[in-house]
Design a protein around this motif. Structure first.
Motif, PDB file in Angstrom:
ATOM      1  N   ILE A   1       0.840  -1.213   0.000  1.00  8.45           N
ATOM      2  CA  ILE A   1       0.000   0.000   0.000  1.00  8.45           C
ATOM      3  C   ILE A   1       0.870   1.256   0.000  1.00  8.45           C
ATOM      4  N   LYS A   2       2.091   1.154   0.523  1.00  6.18           N
ATOM      5  CA  LYS A   2       2.996   2.312   0.457  1.00  6.18           C
ATOM      6  C   LYS A   2       3.419   2.584  -0.983  1.00  6.18           C
ATOM      7  N   LYS A   3       3.505   1.522  -1.799  1.00  7.59           N
ATOM      8  CA  LYS A   3       3.766   1.718  -3.234  1.00  7.59           C
ATOM      9  C   LYS A   3       2.619   2.483  -3.876  1.00  7.59           C
ATOM     10  N   MET A   4       1.422   2.358  -3.307  1.00  9.79           N
ATOM     11  CA  MET A   4       0.237   3.064  -3.807  1.00  9.79           C
ATOM     12  C   MET A   4       0.105   4.451  -3.167  1.00  9.79           C
ATOM     13  N   GLU A   5       1.128   4.833  -2.408  1.00  4.20           N
ATOM     14  CA  GLU A   5       1.193   6.143  -1.740  1.00  4.20           C
ATOM     15  C   GLU A   5       0.141   6.291  -0.640  1.00  4.20           C
ATOM     16  N   VAL A   6      -0.189   5.168  -0.011  1.00 11.01           N
ATOM     17  CA  VAL A   6      -1.026   5.208   1.186  1.00 11.01           C
ATOM     18  C   VAL A   6      -0.120   5.436   2.385  1.00 11.01           C
ATOM     19  N   LYS A   7      -0.514   6.333   3.279  1.00  7.16           N
ATOM     20  CA  LYS A   7       0.306   6.643   4.462  1.00  7.16           C
ATOM     21  C   LYS A   7      -0.379   6.110   5.727  1.00  7.16           C
ATOM     22  N   ASN A   8       0.439   5.642   6.661  1.00  6.02           N
ATOM     23  CA  ASN A   8      -0.097   5.145   7.930  1.00  6.02           C
ATOM     24  C   ASN A   8      -0.343   6.281   8.911  1.00  6.02           C
TER      25      ASN A   8
ATOM     26  N   PRO B   1      -5.478  12.871  -4.119  1.00  5.33           N
ATOM     27  CA  PRO B   1      -6.209  11.993  -3.208  1.00  5.33           C
ATOM     28  C   PRO B   1      -5.606  12.009  -1.803  1.00  5.33           C
ATOM     29  N   LEU B   2      -6.450  11.732  -0.817  1.00  2.00           N
ATOM     30  CA  LEU B   2      -5.991  11.549   0.557  1.00  2.00           C
ATOM     31  C   LEU B   2      -6.110  10.060   0.862  1.00  2.00           C
ATOM     32  N   LYS B   3      -4.967   9.425   1.158  1.00  2.00           N
ATOM     33  CA  LYS B   3      -4.946   7.968   1.343  1.00  2.00           C
ATOM     34  C   LYS B   3      -4.297   7.630   2.685  1.00  2.00           C
ATOM     35  N   LEU B   4      -5.118   7.206   3.631  1.00  2.00           N
ATOM     36  CA  LEU B   4      -4.616   6.872   4.965  1.00  2.00           C
ATOM     37  C   LEU B   4      -4.988   5.435   5.334  1.00  2.00           C
ATOM     38  N   ASN B   5      -4.134   4.839   6.144  1.00  2.00           N
ATOM     39  CA  ASN B   5      -4.381   3.488   6.669  1.00  2.00           C
ATOM     40  C   ASN B   5      -3.958   3.470   8.123  1.00  2.00           C
ATOM     41  N   GLN B   6      -4.669   2.700   8.940  1.00  2.62           N
ATOM     42  CA  GLN B   6      -4.190   2.498  10.302  1.00  2.62           C
ATOM     43  C   GLN B   6      -4.239   1.023  10.673  1.00  2.62           C
ATOM     44  N   TRP B   7      -3.196   0.600  11.376  1.00  4.36           N
ATOM     45  CA  TRP B   7      -3.118  -0.735  11.964  1.00  4.36           C
ATOM     46  C   TRP B   7      -3.571  -0.574  13.403  1.00  4.36           C
ATOM     47  N   CYS B   8      -4.677  -1.224  13.755  1.00  6.66           N
ATOM     48  CA  CYS B   8      -5.231  -0.951  15.077  1.00  6.66           C
ATOM     49  C   CYS B   8      -6.111  -2.110  15.534  1.00  6.66           C
ATOM     50  N   ASN B   9      -6.726  -1.920  16.693  1.00 11.11           N
ATOM     51  CA  ASN B   9      -7.731  -2.860  17.183  1.00 11.11           C
ATOM     52  C   ASN B   9      -9.101  -2.211  17.091  1.00 11.11           C
ATOM     53  N   VAL B  10     -10.132  -3.025  16.944  1.00  2.51           N
ATOM     54  CA  VAL B  10     -11.500  -2.526  17.026  1.00  2.51           C
ATOM     55  C   VAL B  10     -12.273  -3.453  17.964  1.00  2.51           C
ATOM     56  N   VAL B  11     -13.373  -2.951  18.476  1.00  2.18           N
ATOM     57  CA  VAL B  11     -14.201  -3.722  19.407  1.00  2.18           C
ATOM     58  C   VAL B  11     -15.603  -3.828  18.841  1.00  2.18           C
ATOM     59  N   ARG B  12     -16.077  -5.076  18.715  1.00  2.00           N
ATOM     60  CA  ARG B  12     -17.467  -5.340  18.322  1.00  2.00           C
ATOM     61  C   ARG B  12     -18.005  -6.355  19.315  1.00  2.00           C
ATOM     62  N   TRP B  13     -18.949  -5.905  20.132  1.00  4.46           N
ATOM     63  CA  TRP B  13     -19.383  -6.721  21.260  1.00  4.46           C
ATOM     64  C   TRP B  13     -20.313  -7.835  20.786  1.00  4.46           C
ATOM     65  N   GLU B  14     -19.692  -8.834  20.144  1.00  4.45           N
ATOM     66  CA  GLU B  14     -20.439  -9.980  19.619  1.00  4.45           C
ATOM     67  C   GLU B  14     -21.119 -10.731  20.775  1.00  4.45           C
ATOM     68  N   PHE B  15     -22.340 -11.146  20.557  1.00  2.35           N
ATOM     69  CA  PHE B  15     -23.066 -11.882  21.591  1.00  2.35           C
ATOM     70  C   PHE B  15     -23.175 -13.374  21.295  1.00  2.35           C
TER      71      PHE B  15
ATOM     72  N   ALA C   1     -11.606   5.990  -7.508  1.00  2.00           N
ATOM     73  CA  ALA C   1     -12.038   5.156  -6.379  1.00  2.00           C
ATOM     74  C   ALA C   1     -12.280   3.723  -6.835  1.00  2.00           C
ATOM     75  N   ASP C   2     -12.940   3.560  -7.991  1.00  2.00           N
ATOM     76  CA  ASP C   2     -13.222   2.222  -8.515  1.00  2.00           C
ATOM     77  C   ASP C   2     -11.941   1.438  -8.771  1.00  2.00           C
ATOM     78  N   ILE C   3     -10.945   2.099  -9.311  1.00  2.00           N
ATOM     79  CA  ILE C   3      -9.669   1.435  -9.606  1.00  2.00           C
ATOM     80  C   ILE C   3      -9.019   0.939  -8.317  1.00  2.00           C
ATOM     81  N   GLU C   4      -9.015   1.799  -7.289  1.00  2.00           N
ATOM     82  CA  GLU C   4      -8.361   1.411  -6.037  1.00  2.00           C
ATOM     83  C   GLU C   4      -9.079   0.251  -5.355  1.00  2.00           C
ATOM     84  N   VAL C   5     -10.406   0.236  -5.411  1.00  2.00           N
ATOM     85  CA  VAL C   5     -11.172  -0.863  -4.795  1.00  2.00           C
ATOM     86  C   VAL C   5     -10.630  -2.204  -5.272  1.00  2.00           C
ATOM     87  N   LEU C   6     -10.413  -2.335  -6.578  1.00  2.00           N
ATOM     88  CA  LEU C   6      -9.960  -3.608  -7.144  1.00  2.00           C
ATOM     89  C   LEU C   6      -8.472  -3.850  -6.912  1.00  2.00           C
ATOM     90  N   GLN C   7      -7.689  -2.788  -6.856  1.00  2.00           N
ATOM     91  CA  GLN C   7      -6.261  -2.946  -6.524  1.00  2.00           C
ATOM     92  C   GLN C   7      -6.098  -3.554  -5.127  1.00  2.00           C
TER      93      GLN C   7
END
Length: 510
Positions: A81-88, A154-168, A195-201
């Motif tokens: 994704i850094k090759k695609m110029e996405v920044k963390n 374009p503005l291209k951001l990515n984050q490596w993180c945790n998320v919480v989904r309170w599955e029951f 946007a369409d191009i990036e979705v498939l990339q």
């Protein structure tokens, strides 16, 4: 748990017979994959030291053996994704209620899973704070602030993180947990075409993670309107299938959000002509669910089976000294073998623990899924050779130490290829074409992934869910594959009998 068993029995297990050692140390699985898949899976992820259960239901400790797999996939994806110029970047874990509820369809899709912070110490918070189930509503108010003109795109951001989904319902390690690790990319463009191009990339990168790293075949396709991301324009996904349970599993998703969130959060820009426009947005994510799919697809009755490309340890070298053998010479040969492999870029280590028998070590490393085991005994030392054992199929071969590196490298490639081919054969054997409702119900009862012609109407899709409800859960659409088989004129929908517009995969799912 297996780890505790090993530690407590370490002193007594070293000199016992192979069978007794296994029994004493708790090695081996109590359940077979084909007999009780759920219990087998739970045992494998614990005994292989991938996870440990935590004292809060639905939460799990990811041990180094699991995190090492995540790190290998992370290194690949992050570089791509850094090759695609996405920044963390990194955004806070907490979401204010006002922001979370700004996009109605989106929040309704996640509402049952949102966890809330309501207290600070013993005091009630004046305004409860949500913990992110995903970060669209966390990030987009700031996209509105940062994007003013076409030069900000374009503005291209990515984050490596945790998320919480309170599955029951039915928490399952890696597959369905209340907290999990993922990456989430959020991008904004001036045009829909971009946007369409990036979705498939991005979707292609997800395919590579599954097929080229995890050796799991997936189907690339588009979700139906009912199954798409809440608030988005359309959703694409890679879909895997677990033959033992007859269930599909969504591997990763790449969404085009369209301009819906841009409208809600006023993410506008001035184009080259000075006109005010709304941005086009995407979001895309894959999570530690990938690891669970790998365990389910490749694991066997001996434990985990790791594809070499995601194995932090690709080769384990085990000394096999007999009575009166040149033990030191065998140990030296083990160390030399590891050094030769390591210098060639192969991840290897010698298991020189003296409080465990060779047989115990074999079972231990088989449980952890290490792709190749090398055994060195007195005969191997005398003949300047090693015995190589493959984890994927158990085959054994004697190899001269002179050409060891080349042979091992070739074997690792073969194991990677074989795991994918075996998984694909099993998956393909479970795909069934159904042209009528009766054929569909029969295939569903046989745990198949069903490809059926469909009229593409939501009411019909709801009817499938309603008519298949039961103890095993309702069937639903999995995806409409991009690779569409021929649809002859006059083909009818398998449910409604109306003219079919497309082929779509259906089945039960995780």
């Amino acid at each position: 748990m297996a780890g505790g068993d090993k530690k407590s029995n370490a002193g007594s297990s070293g000199g016992g017979k192979k069978k007794e050692v296994k029994k004493e140390t708790g090695l081996g699985l109590s359940y077979k994959k084909d007999d009780n898949f759920g219990e087998w899976y739970s045992e494998v992820v614990v005994n292989s030291e991938m996870i440990e259960y935590y004292d809060i239901s639905g939460c799990y400790i990811l041990r180094p053996w699991a995190i090492s797999i995540w790190e290998i996939m992370q290194a690949f994806f992050d570089a791509e994704i850094k090759k695609m110029e996405v920044k963390n970047c990194y955004f806070p874990l907490f979401v204010s209620p006002g922001v979370l509820q700004k996009e109605k369809d989106h929040v309704e899709g996640f509402a049952p899973e949102v966890a809330w912070v309501t207290k600070s110490g013993k005091s009630d918070l004046e305004v409860p704070i949500a913990i992110r189930p995903t970060s669209e509503t966390v990030m987009y108010p700031y996209y509105s602030k940062w994007i003013r003109g076409h030069r900000d795109l374009p503005l291209k951001l990515n984050q490596w993180c945790n998320v919480v989904r309170w599955e029951f319902s039915n928490p399952t390690p890696f597959i369905r947990s209340r907290e999990f690790l993922w990456q989430e990319g959020h991008t904004a463009f001036a045009t829909k075409e971009e946007a369409d191009i990036e979705v498939l990339q991005i979707l292609e990168l997800y395919r590579q993670i599954y097929e080229e790293f995890l050796a799991i075949p997936v189907i690339k396709g588009k979700k139906t309107e009912m199954e798409k991301f809440a608030g988005g324009l359309y959703t694409t996904s890679v879909e895997a299938f677990i033959p033992n349970t007859g269930r599909g599993i969504q591997g990763a998703t790449s969404h085009c959000l369209g301009q819906n969130f841009a409208k809600m959060f006023e993410i506008n820009f001035e184009n080259e002509k000075g006109e005010k426009c709304m941005v086009w947005q995407n979001s895309w994510a894959y999570s530690t669910r990938t690891i669970g799919v790998m365990v389910m697809v490749h694991g066997d009755d001996k434990g985990l089976v790791l594809p070499p490309k995601v194995a932090a340890l690709q080769v384990v070298v085990v000394p096999v000294p007999y009575k009166d053998a040149d033990t030191q010479g065998i140990f030296d040969a083990c160390v030399e073998t590891v050094n030769a492999l390591s210098e060639a870029g192969i991840c290897a280590k010698a298991d020189l623990r003296d409080n465990y028998s060779p047989g115990w070590k074999y079972s231990d490393w088989e449980m952890k899924g290490v792709p190749i085991r090398i055994e060195i005994g007195p005969r191997d030392l005398a003949n300047n050779q090693v015995r190589v054992v493959r984890r994927d199929n158990g085959s054994k071969i004697d190899i001269s130490r002179v050409c060891l590196v080349e042979e091992v490298r070739g074997l690792l490639d073969k194991i990677q290829e074989n795991l994918f081919e075996v998984a694909k054969q099993k998956r393909d054997a479970c795909i069934q074409i159904a042209r009528t409702w009766d054929e569909f119900v029969k295939a569903l009862g046989e745990k198949k992934m069903i490809l059926a012609p469909w009229c593409d109407e939501q009411d019909v899709e709801k009817e499938v869910k309603d008519r298949t409800k039961g103890e095993l859960g309702a069937a639903k659409s999995l995806c409409t594959p991009f690779d569409q088989p021929e649809l002859p004129e006059g083909t009818k929908c398998f449910v409604s009998g109306k003219p079919a517009k497309k082929w779509t995969y259906w089945g039960r799912s995780y």
